[in-house]
Design a protein around this motif. Sequence first.
Motif, PDB file in Angstrom:
ATOM      1  N   GLY A   1       0.798  -1.221   0.000  1.00 56.84           N
ATOM      2  CA  GLY A   1       0.000   0.000   0.000  1.00 56.84           C
ATOM      3  C   GLY A   1       0.830   1.270   0.000  1.00 56.84           C
ATOM      4  O   GLY A   1       0.320   2.350  -0.320  1.00 56.84           O
ATOM      5  N   ARG A   2       2.093   1.159   0.339  1.00 59.21           N
ATOM      6  CA  ARG A   2       2.955   2.331   0.371  1.00 59.21           C
ATOM      7  C   ARG A   2       3.373   2.725  -1.045  1.00 59.21           C
ATOM      8  O   ARG A   2       3.549   1.871  -1.912  1.00 59.21           O
ATOM      9  CB  ARG A   2       4.185   2.044   1.220  1.00 59.21           C
ATOM     10  N   VAL A   3       3.525   4.019  -1.285  1.00 60.84           N
ATOM     11  CA  VAL A   3       4.011   4.527  -2.564  1.00 60.84           C
ATOM     12  C   VAL A   3       5.459   4.944  -2.378  1.00 60.84           C
ATOM     13  O   VAL A   3       5.763   5.838  -1.576  1.00 60.84           O
ATOM     14  CB  VAL A   3       3.171   5.714  -3.073  1.00 60.84           C
ATOM     15  N   LEU A   4       6.347   4.315  -3.110  1.00 61.11           N
ATOM     16  CA  LEU A   4       7.777   4.590  -2.981  1.00 61.11           C
ATOM     17  C   LEU A   4       8.206   5.643  -3.997  1.00 61.11           C
ATOM     18  O   LEU A   4       7.874   5.537  -5.182  1.00 61.11           O
ATOM     19  CB  LEU A   4       8.594   3.314  -3.200  1.00 61.11           C
TER      20      LEU A   4
ATOM     21  N   LYS B   1       3.491   2.231  -6.378  1.00 64.46           N
ATOM     22  CA  LYS B   1       2.597   1.774  -5.318  1.00 64.46           C
ATOM     23  C   LYS B   1       2.745   0.267  -5.156  1.00 64.46           C
ATOM     24  O   LYS B   1       2.554  -0.491  -6.111  1.00 64.46           O
ATOM     25  CB  LYS B   1       1.141   2.126  -5.639  1.00 64.46           C
ATOM     26  N   LEU B   2       3.072  -0.172  -3.935  1.00 63.87           N
ATOM     27  CA  LEU B   2       3.268  -1.593  -3.667  1.00 63.87           C
ATOM     28  C   LEU B   2       1.907  -2.256  -3.476  1.00 63.87           C
ATOM     29  O   LEU B   2       1.153  -1.909  -2.562  1.00 63.87           O
ATOM     30  CB  LEU B   2       4.138  -1.778  -2.426  1.00 63.87           C
ATOM     31  N   LEU B   3       1.603  -3.221  -4.344  1.00 70.82           N
ATOM     32  CA  LEU B   3       0.272  -3.830  -4.359  1.00 70.82           C
ATOM     33  C   LEU B   3       0.171  -5.075  -3.491  1.00 70.82           C
ATOM     34  O   LEU B   3      -0.824  -5.277  -2.802  1.00 70.82           O
ATOM     35  CB  LEU B   3      -0.122  -4.176  -5.798  1.00 70.82           C
TER      36      LEU B   3
ATOM     37  N   VAL C   1       2.323   4.833 -10.517  1.00 71.09           N
ATOM     38  CA  VAL C   1       1.054   5.513 -10.246  1.00 71.09           C
ATOM     39  C   VAL C   1       0.591   6.387 -11.408  1.00 71.09           C
ATOM     40  O   VAL C   1      -0.608   6.648 -11.544  1.00 71.09           O
ATOM     41  CB  VAL C   1       1.150   6.357  -8.952  1.00 71.09           C
ATOM     42  N   GLU C   2       1.500   6.855 -12.234  1.00 69.23           N
ATOM     43  CA  GLU C   2       1.103   7.708 -13.357  1.00 69.23           C
ATOM     44  C   GLU C   2       0.966   6.917 -14.652  1.00 69.23           C
ATOM     45  O   GLU C   2       0.012   7.096 -15.405  1.00 69.23           O
ATOM     46  CB  GLU C   2       2.112   8.849 -13.545  1.00 69.23           C
ATOM     47  N   LEU C   3       1.924   6.046 -14.927  1.00 65.85           N
ATOM     48  CA  LEU C   3       1.923   5.320 -16.199  1.00 65.85           C
ATOM     49  C   LEU C   3       1.077   4.054 -16.166  1.00 65.85           C
ATOM     50  O   LEU C   3       0.763   3.490 -17.210  1.00 65.85           O
ATOM     51  CB  LEU C   3       3.362   4.963 -16.594  1.00 65.85           C
TER      52      LEU C   3
END
Length: 313
Positions: free
Chosen positions: A12-15, A20-22, A40-42
Amino acid sequence: MCSRRPSADLTGRVLGGRYKLLRRLGHGGSGATIYEAEHVELRWRVAVKVLDPGLSDADTVARFTHEARAAAALNSEHIIDIIELVRDDSELVYMVMECLDGEDLAATLAHDGPLDWRRVLSIGTQVCEALVAAHARGVVHCDIKPGNCFRITRGGTADFIKVLDFGVSSFGGRAAAARDSDGRPRSGPVIGTPGYMPQEQLRGGPYDHRVDIFALGVLMFRLLTDKMPYSGGSLFVPRRPASGPIALRRAAPAVEIPDAFEAVILKSVASDPAERYQSATELLAALLAVAAVSPAPRLARDPIAWGEQPSAA
């Protein structure tokens, strides 16, 4: 794979504001956790290998960095692609890799093994192509085994192989690929997986690229028979295996294996490195030669030579 549990689940963390870790996929050999992630963008999927924050001492970070550089330096479609290595503001260290859909050969062996020799020949050839590329850049993988060879679907085959986890590889001087000033191979620590390490690697060196040739031979032997080539079993190779490797026809007498392919494998797993193929290029040529020839059926074994009584006519 590493049995050490990570200090925290980062799902859940965004590095770095990007990845974003799924979900967790597993653990790597360097004390790291592997996650499936999404940019998160691409919106494209990647795998992210995050070093456990509790292991972020200088030596472990250096080893982790070494793994990323070793794999990224190689140009082979059969080696996993490294996209970037990051140390972010929170002091997390992670590498971003291509995300693979499939399974490792340990899983394939568990539900499909032993495998047909034609599949094993194709798999072995692809792993050997990866080793040719690695050795040409001075990289010795040091841990070729089913769990580090990943099978995906690509190019019309479900057996397209990617070699993973260069976490214990020799790159720029840890194994005998590095040499002392007098030209002798330099010793190194015992790294690798028991059963896939030849005796010179088990002793801590000196050893060189021929440890990968041995490990690939063991890998092919295992895929064909679901057994190990030395009588020490799956956990170790004896220090001085006097009788040499077990013949494949003894390990799996009912399995169809061309004599020429058996000879290639047994030469690869010779106890004495001087008796193995001396380069991955030489081994690759031998594997391609087996593939180029339609093998004759294996001759029936001689019961007397096997210590058996021939059946009555």
